[in-house]
Scaffold this motif. Structure first.
Motif, PDB file in Angstrom:
ATOM      1  N   CYS A 110       0.835  -1.203   0.000  1.00 34.23           N
ATOM      2  CA  CYS A 110       0.000   0.000   0.000  1.00 34.23           C
ATOM      3  C   CYS A 110       0.870   1.254   0.000  1.00 34.23           C
ATOM      4  N   CYS A 115      -0.906   3.425   6.503  1.00 37.20           N
ATOM      5  CA  CYS A 115      -1.777   2.243   6.437  1.00 37.20           C
ATOM      6  C   CYS A 115      -1.278   1.171   7.409  1.00 37.20           C
ATOM      7  N   THR A 117      -1.101  -1.859   7.037  1.00 39.95           N
ATOM      8  CA  THR A 117      -0.282  -2.889   6.363  1.00 39.95           C
ATOM      9  C   THR A 117       1.187  -2.474   6.303  1.00 39.95           C
ATOM     10  N   CYS A 136      -6.908  -0.464  -1.554  1.00 43.67           N
ATOM     11  CA  CYS A 136      -6.476  -1.127  -0.321  1.00 43.67           C
ATOM     12  C   CYS A 136      -7.688  -1.497   0.528  1.00 43.67           C
ATOM     13  N   CYS A 139      -7.211   0.765   4.078  1.00 40.96           N
ATOM     14  CA  CYS A 139      -7.279   2.226   4.176  1.00 40.96           C
ATOM     15  C   CYS A 139      -7.970   2.861   2.964  1.00 40.96           C
TER      16      CYS A 139
HETATM   17 ZN    ZN Z   1      -3.605   0.799   2.742  1.00 41.20          ZN
END
Ligand code: ZN
Ligand code: CTP
Length: 153
Positions: A110, A115, A117, A136, A139
């Motif tokens: 991402c 985010c 992740t 994503c 987010c």
């Molecule tokens: Zn994200």
């Protein structure tokens, strides 16, 4: 089959041939597969090879390796016309067209630094495939044309 004088890249004994790749995308295909040449197996690429169907195409041949579903899913986003050929003992034993998936897991990262992740959490990036690109699942950031720049290496 093409006459020998037109054969640019040798046939392989065992492995995977990714054919009908959008011209110019071969190196991005290698990036998706995480291949940088240090693995020790044979890799051949043909770029801008003449093709009846596509005008010009790239071809990627990877010996002794098959592709995972997440790799094929991301590949379909940059090479929507690609065919995946499984080769065993020089014969094409399986041929599949890639299909645009509903979502892709892993492989891409991402672009949003905030985010979850991108934190030290055990969360695998997941993106929904939408008309503008991929979004994503955590987010909602959207990656548009430049999908290849977000391949997680
Ligand atoms: Zn994200
Ligand atoms: N191939 C290879 N090594 C083999 C067999 C095939 O590298 N031992 C490659 C061919 O060069 C081709 C692809 O795998 O790029 C698919 O092979 P094949 O199905 O025989 O070719 P086509 O009939 O031209 O494929 P398509 O119908 O998908 O265009």
């Amino acid at each position: 089959m093409s006459p020998d004088r037109e054969l640019r890249v040798s046939k392989i004994r065992n492995g995977t041939v990714i054919d009908h790749v959008t011209g110019g995308q071969a190196l991005n295909v290698l990036a998706i597969l995480g291949i940088d040449g240090s693995e020790g197996f044979g890799v051949s690429i043909g770029m801008n090879v003449p093709s009846d169907r596509l005008g010009r195409k790239d071809v990627v041949k990877v010996e002794e390796r098959e592709l995972s579903q997440s790799e094929v899913d991301v590949l379909s986003l940059i090479a929507p016309e690609a065919t995946i050929n499984i080769i065993r003992d020089y014969e094409v034993v399986e041929k599949n067209r890639v299909e645009r998936p509903d979502s892709v897991t892993g492989v891409l990262s991402c672009p949003n630094h905030n985010c979850i992740t991108n934190e030290d959490e055990p969360v695998r990036p997941r993106f929904d495939v939408v008309s503008e690109g991929v979004r994503c699942g955590y987010c909602s950031e959207i990656i548009r044309e430049d999908i290849a720049e977000h391949i997680d290496v």
